[in-house]
Design a protein around this motif. Structure first.
Motif, short mmCIF file in Angstrom:
data_model
loop_
_atom_site.label_atom_id
_atom_site.label_comp_id
_atom_site.label_asym_id
_atom_site.label_seq_id
_atom_site.Cartn_x
_atom_site.Cartn_y
_atom_site.Cartn_z
N SER A 85 41.69 38.84 51.73
CA SER A 85 42.64 39.24 50.70
C SER A 85 42.01 39.12 49.31
O SER A 85 42.17 40.02 48.47
N ASP A 86 41.29 38.04 49.06
CA ASP A 86 40.61 37.86 47.77
C ASP A 86 39.55 38.93 47.56
O ASP A 86 39.43 39.51 46.48
N LEU A 87 38.76 39.22 48.59
CA LEU A 87 37.71 40.23 48.50
C LEU A 87 38.29 41.61 48.26
O LEU A 87 37.83 42.36 47.38
N ALA A 93 40.44 45.99 42.31
CA ALA A 93 40.53 45.86 40.85
C ALA A 93 39.33 46.52 40.19
O ALA A 93 39.47 47.25 39.20
N ARG A 94 38.13 46.28 40.71
CA ARG A 94 36.92 46.83 40.11
C ARG A 94 36.85 48.36 40.20
O ARG A 94 36.26 49.01 39.34
N HIS A 95 37.44 48.93 41.25
CA HIS A 95 37.32 50.38 41.47
C HIS A 95 38.62 51.14 41.23
O HIS A 95 38.69 52.34 41.49
#
Length: 132
Positions: A85-87, A93-95
Motif C-alpha cells: 500500500s505504501d509503495l 503520487a509520483r506519476h
C-alpha cells in the motif's frame, strides 16, 4: 482441452491471438465469477485491446507469494499489505495515477489468458491497496 477466443468470442487458433480462453463446450468457468464480482457483468481485460503486454506501458510490482483463492494471512500478510500500500501510494503520487479500482489492477486483470489465478489471486484484498 481449452479453446482460445478473440475479443468478440470467436475461436482463434493460438494463444497469441486470444483475448479469452474457454471450455470446449463454451460453458463458463466457475472462477469467472471472481471477475464479475470485481468488474461487473461486462468484465473485459483492462486495456487488453490496446496491448496484451502491460509491462510495455505500466508500472509493474511483483508480489512474492504463491497466492490463494480465498483470503489467507499466510499468503498475504499484514506486513505485505502495508508495504504494498505504501509503495503503490508513492508510485501513484509520483506519476499522477489515481490509486483506485480500474487504475491499480492485477496482472490477471490486464492479461487473464496468461495470468489468471495466480497474479495475485482471488484471495487478495484489493480494498487494502485502493484508496477510493
Amino acid at each position: 482441452g481449452s479453446i482460445w477466443l478473440d475479443k468478440n468470442l470467436n475461436r482463434v487458433e493460438s494463444r497469441s491471438q486470444a483475448t479469452f480462453v474457454a471450455r470446449p463446450d463454451r460453458s463458463e468457468w466457475p472462477d469467472y465469477k471472481y471477475f464479475r464480482d470485481r468488474w461487473g457483468d461486462d468484465a473485459r481485460p483492462v486495456n487488453y485491446e490496446v496491448s496484451k503486454r502491460p509491462n510495455d506501458y505500466a508500472v509493474a510490482i511483483e508480489i512474492l507469494s504463491v497466492g490463494a483463492k480465498t483470503p489467507s494471512a499466510t499468503a498475504y500478510t499484514q506486513a505485505m499489505y502495508e508495504a504494498l500500500s505504501d509503495l503503490v501510494a508513492d508510485i501513484c503520487a509520483r506519476h499522477g495515477i489515481p490509486q483506485r479500482k480500474g487504475r491499480v489492477v492485477g496482472h490477471e486483470d490486464v492479461n487473464p489468458v496468461q495470468r489468471y489465478g495466480w497474479d495475485p489471486n482471488q484471495g487478495f484484498d484489493w480494498s487494502r491497496v485502493w484508496t477510493a
